[in-house]
Design a protein around this motif. Sequence first.
Motif, PDB file in Angstrom:
ATOM      1  N   LEU A  57     -11.379  -4.916  11.241  1.00 30.29           N
ATOM      2  CA  LEU A  57      -9.992  -5.381  11.335  1.00 30.29           C
ATOM      3  C   LEU A  57      -9.009  -4.272  10.976  1.00 30.29           C
ATOM      4  N   VAL A  58      -9.371  -3.460   9.985  1.00 33.64           N
ATOM      5  CA  VAL A  58      -8.508  -2.330   9.614  1.00 33.64           C
ATOM      6  C   VAL A  58      -8.330  -1.416  10.814  1.00 33.64           C
ATOM      7  N   GLU A  59      -9.421  -1.108  11.509  1.00 34.80           N
ATOM      8  CA  GLU A  59      -9.347  -0.236  12.684  1.00 34.80           C
ATOM      9  C   GLU A  59      -8.470  -0.854  13.771  1.00 34.80           C
ATOM     10  N   LEU A  60      -8.657  -2.133  14.028  1.00 31.37           N
ATOM     11  CA  LEU A  60      -7.865  -2.821  15.047  1.00 31.37           C
ATOM     12  C   LEU A  60      -6.375  -2.798  14.693  1.00 31.37           C
ATOM     13  N   LEU A  61      -6.061  -3.108  13.450  1.00 36.25           N
ATOM     14  CA  LEU A  61      -4.661  -3.131  13.026  1.00 36.25           C
ATOM     15  C   LEU A  61      -4.035  -1.736  13.071  1.00 36.25           C
ATOM     16  N   LEU A  62      -4.801  -0.712  12.712  1.00 38.40           N
ATOM     17  CA  LEU A  62      -4.286   0.660  12.799  1.00 38.40           C
ATOM     18  C   LEU A  62      -4.057   1.060  14.256  1.00 38.40           C
ATOM     19  N   ASP A  63      -4.914   0.570  15.159  1.00 33.95           N
ATOM     20  CA  ASP A  63      -4.715   0.835  16.591  1.00 33.95           C
ATOM     21  C   ASP A  63      -3.400   0.241  17.082  1.00 33.95           C
ATOM     22  N   PHE A  64      -2.959  -0.828  16.421  1.00 33.89           N
ATOM     23  CA  PHE A  64      -1.690  -1.462  16.768  1.00 33.89           C
ATOM     24  C   PHE A  64      -0.557  -1.010  15.833  1.00 33.89           C
ATOM     25  N   ASN A  65      -0.753   0.175  15.252  1.00 35.64           N
ATOM     26  CA  ASN A  65       0.270   0.855  14.436  1.00 35.64           C
ATOM     27  C   ASN A  65       0.640   0.130  13.150  1.00 35.64           C
ATOM     28  N   ALA A  66      -0.294  -0.532  12.514  1.00 38.85           N
ATOM     29  CA  ALA A  66      -0.034  -1.097  11.197  1.00 38.85           C
ATOM     30  C   ALA A  66       0.207   0.051  10.220  1.00 38.85           C
ATOM     31  N   ASP A  67       1.125  -0.135   9.302  1.00 39.25           N
ATOM     32  CA  ASP A  67       1.524   0.913   8.364  1.00 39.25           C
ATOM     33  C   ASP A  67       0.658   0.849   7.106  1.00 39.25           C
ATOM     34  N   PRO A  68      -0.195   1.858   6.860  1.00 39.52           N
ATOM     35  CA  PRO A  68      -1.071   1.834   5.687  1.00 39.52           C
ATOM     36  C   PRO A  68      -0.337   2.122   4.380  1.00 39.52           C
ATOM     37  N   LEU A  69       0.934   2.488   4.462  1.00 47.11           N
ATOM     38  CA  LEU A  69       1.702   2.777   3.255  1.00 47.11           C
ATOM     39  C   LEU A  69       2.783   1.737   2.982  1.00 47.11           C
ATOM     40  N   LEU A  70       2.829   0.674   3.788  1.00 48.28           N
ATOM     41  CA  LEU A  70       3.819  -0.377   3.580  1.00 48.28           C
ATOM     42  C   LEU A  70       3.433  -1.186   2.338  1.00 48.28           C
ATOM     43  N   GLU A  71       4.356  -1.281   1.399  1.00 44.44           N
ATOM     44  CA  GLU A  71       4.058  -1.947   0.136  1.00 44.44           C
ATOM     45  C   GLU A  71       4.275  -3.455   0.229  1.00 44.44           C
ATOM     46  N   ASP A  72       3.422  -4.177  -0.484  1.00 49.58           N
ATOM     47  CA  ASP A  72       3.584  -5.626  -0.563  1.00 49.58           C
ATOM     48  C   ASP A  72       4.603  -5.969  -1.648  1.00 49.58           C
ATOM     49  N   SER A  73       4.759  -7.245  -1.972  1.00 49.71           N
ATOM     50  CA  SER A  73       5.757  -7.666  -2.953  1.00 49.71           C
ATOM     51  C   SER A  73       5.457  -7.156  -4.363  1.00 49.71           C
ATOM     52  N   GLN A  74       4.228  -6.719  -4.586  1.00 48.87           N
ATOM     53  CA  GLN A  74       3.844  -6.167  -5.891  1.00 48.87           C
ATOM     54  C   GLN A  74       3.877  -4.648  -5.901  1.00 48.87           C
ATOM     55  N   GLY A  75       4.283  -4.036  -4.789  1.00 49.82           N
ATOM     56  CA  GLY A  75       4.397  -2.582  -4.714  1.00 49.82           C
ATOM     57  C   GLY A  75       3.116  -1.848  -4.368  1.00 49.82           C
ATOM     58  N   ALA A  76       2.123  -2.557  -3.864  1.00 44.59           N
ATOM     59  CA  ALA A  76       0.841  -1.936  -3.512  1.00 44.59           C
ATOM     60  C   ALA A  76       0.714  -1.826  -2.000  1.00 44.59           C
ATOM     61  N   SER A  77       0.338  -0.643  -1.539  1.00 46.24           N
ATOM     62  CA  SER A  77       0.091  -0.437  -0.114  1.00 46.24           C
ATOM     63  C   SER A  77      -1.380  -0.728   0.181  1.00 46.24           C
TER      64      SER A  77
END
Length: 122
Positions: free
Chosen positions: A16-36
């Motif tokens: 799923l990580v590979e698929l989402l990265l293929d669709f340009n998911a941002d690996p450095l986007l932080e969640d509400s707790q500040g964790a990417s």
Amino acid sequence: GRTMLHVAVLLLRPDLVELLLDFNADPLLEDSQGASPHALALGLRVAMEADAASVPSSTAALRLTAILELLEYPVAAQTFWDWSPDCHVTAESTPSPAPLLRLGSADADQPLKHDPRMVEEV
């Protein structure tokens, strides 16, 4: 809230990580707790290595390694382009770069010799 990439990392799903990265998911986007997603994966690795009482399954360790490998290039590329030098650094305070050396050769001081295998055929 977390993104789908956060959830894929937490579920140890490299597919799923590979698929989402293929669709340009941002690996450095932080969640509400500040964790990417990248920080979560690194935290999971540290937790697995630190918990000597509970040995993680080899499958979990392999999946986490695969996730970290998948995230490595997008994170490096994004941090490279996001990096900006400190404008207040002057040339006088910047150390000069180390000289380049040819490593791994016993005769490093000798000029390179012509290798007949490297001849181009026309």
